[in-house]
Design a protein around this motif. Structure first.
Motif: not given
Length: 550
Positions: A50-59, A191-204
């Protein structure tokens, strides 16, 4: 602070109650009961995923907001204050403003690639327009009488900028940034729903596709938490940068300090010791040391316990050094009007208590050094000796500013050794940059005490050479700081984000020396604290974002 937490708690309680009622009415797996979702969230935050995805989104969102502000806010002031610029740029602005920028995501992906840069640029573009329009309008609506008043007093262009335009623009810029927080998080999700495998958008979206609705709500909780933290961060930044907006009148200014009336006794003591050592000034050197930690990760992976011991060691060493300085300089502070109200002078903290505080801080520093390894423990005593030695240098040398810079400049070296277990020549560039940076603004700060130092017989460069020559040396030292930070870019192969941060630091250094002139010291506190705090934080952000995005 407590009231704010209580308000958030009440709001969460209301939302959870409504959620529980709706969940019972629907009786569907799509909307699990709030206790199930909260339980899943509590489990997720205990793990690293979870925190890896949270950090990616926060950055991503922090980088985008910073980029949007750096680009749009100055341009908004320029358009609002220069009719010729506005005449050319306003049509372009209002022609492109209604275009939904989110449809540009495919173009961003083609231009900036599938990594973080495309997502950051999209969010920055959307936020930048909001900040630009709000700032421009805020400056345009300044009543001409304010400009006429300062011009009639002989204000030059720089003074009009700092005394009229900037104070008028800041509240509008922060309002746009605060309102854009929700937009930024929404665009981040898209934006995280496309072309990524990290971030809260991808997680959801990943949890939704796997029909694990409790995990989906975990991601939604995370996105909400990120939004709230950003919103509160902007609130606090506004209170810091626009302090005049939050003072309602003489009655409030004359009211007893809340520390004396609302804080528990232990917090009152903590606040008093914080005033003794000027704990807020930790912000000058700590980001440089943390930047060294980030750079050291290129050589050796960092663990959370190591980071914790490094921060504790830095805080303890500075506390011991400042406590020692207050103790040995108490007789000088007592006769200097500028320092006569320090707790070490007024008796709020006794000399015995200060000695105990120095001893305790030194022991904590030694313990932290021991936890970081044998070499750190061996170097702990010499490091403290250098820090303590500085407090005596004003008694016999005008080069005390350089000694202070050298002492504080040890912080990045210590942080690097703590992570890697050794020393490399290239990290000396960061330490030398910190040394010249600290020495340069300590010279500026010493300009306040020229008459006192000469009368008492204390040594400083402004007292020996005069203020104009001392300011010239300070400028040279800060030019060296900029050159050394550019050398850091070359030595570590840093990227464009660091260069952008370095450009902002260069602008702030110029502003700092514009604020302090031989015949104008009234804005020295702005130059000393606010500008230098911004420089340190921007450096750390530049190094950190560069490390995570490249």
């Amino acid at each position: 602070m407590l009231k704010s937490v209580l308000r958030y708690g009440c709001a969460v309680l209301v939302l959870l109650t409504a959620w529980e009622l709706l969940s019972l009415a629907l009786s569907s797996a799509i909307l699990p009961a709030p206790e199930e979702a909260v339980s899943a969230f509590a489990g997720a935050i205990k793990g690293p995923v979870f925190w890896a995805h949270f950090r990616a989104s926060a950055v991503r969102v922090l980088a985008a907001m910073t980029l949007a502000w750096i680009g749009a806010f100055p341009l908004g002031i320029l358009m609002g204050s220069r009719p010729r610029w506005d005449a050319w740029l306003a049509p372009l602005l209002f022609l492109t403003y209604p275009v939904p920028k989110i449809v540009l995501l495919p173009i961003m992906l083609l231009i900036f690639g599938l990594g973080d840069s495309s997502k950051i640029m999209l969010i920055a573009l959307i936020l930048g327009y909001q900040i630009l329009v709000a700032t421009r309008d805020g400056v345009l609506h300044i009543h001409p009488k304010y400009l006429d008043s300062v011009r009639s007093l002989g204000a030059n262009r720089r003074q009009i900028w700092f005394e009229v335009l900037l104070p008028a623009a800041l509240p509008h810029g922060f309002t746009a940034l605060r309102l854009g927080t929700g937009t930024a998080v929404a665009v981040l999700f898209f934006a995280e729903s496309f072309a990524t495998r990290e971030g809260l958008g991808y997680f959801i979206m990943d949890a939704w596709g796997r029909l694990t609705y409790d995990q989906m709500f975990t991601g939604i909780f995370g996105m909400s938490l990120l939004g709230v933290l950003l919103y509160e961060l902007i609130n606090h930044l506004e209170k810091w940068c626009c302090a005049w907006l939050f003072v309602t009148g003489p009655a409030q200014r004359a009211a007893p300090h809340p520390v004396a009336t609302e804080m528990p006794m232990w917090l009152q003591h903590l606040h008093t010791y914080g005033r003794l050592i000027k704990f807020s000034h930790t912000i000058f050197a700590l980001p440089f040391a943390l930047a060294a930690v980030v750079l050291a990760q290129r050589v050796q992976p960092l663990t959370w316990p190591t980071l914790g011991w490094i921060v504790l060691a830095l805080a303890a060493a500075r506390s011991a050094a400042m406590g020692f300085n207050r103790l040995v300089d108490a007789r000088f502070d007592s006769i200097n009007p500028r320092t006569a109200q320090r707790p070490s002078v007024t008796g709020t903290i006794s000399h015995g208590a200060i000695i105990a505080f120095i001893t305790f801080s030194s022991l904590v520093f030694g313990l932290s050094a021991a936890a970081l390894g044998t070499i750190c423990l061996v170097l702990a005593a010499p490091c403290l000796a250098v820090l303590f030695f500085y407090s005596y240098t004003k008694r016999f040398t005008a080069l005390s500013h350089l000694v202070l810079g050298f002492a504080i400049g040890l912080a990045p070296i210590g942080a690097w050794i703590a992570v890697t277990g050794g020393l490399e020549g290239r990290i000396l560039l960061l330490s030398l940059a910190l040394m010249t940076y600290i020495a340069g603004f300590d010279i500026l700060y010493a300009c306040q005490d020229v008459a006192f130092d000469r009368e008492i017989g204390l040594h400083s460069l402004p007292a020996r050479w005069g203020v104009p020559r001392a300011l010239a040396l300070s400028t040279l030292l800060h030019a060296a700081t900029f050159a050394l930070l550019f050398g850091l870019y070359l030595a570590f192969g840093l990227g464009t984000i660091y260069l952008a941060a370095l450009a902002a630091i260069g602008v702030l250094l110029i502003i700092e020396h514009q604020l302090v002139r031989p015949d104008h010291f009234e804005r020295i506190q702005i130059a000393f604290f606010h500008v230098n705090s911004a420089i340190s934080i921007i450096l750390l952000l530049g190094v950190w974002l560069d490390h995570h995005l490249y």
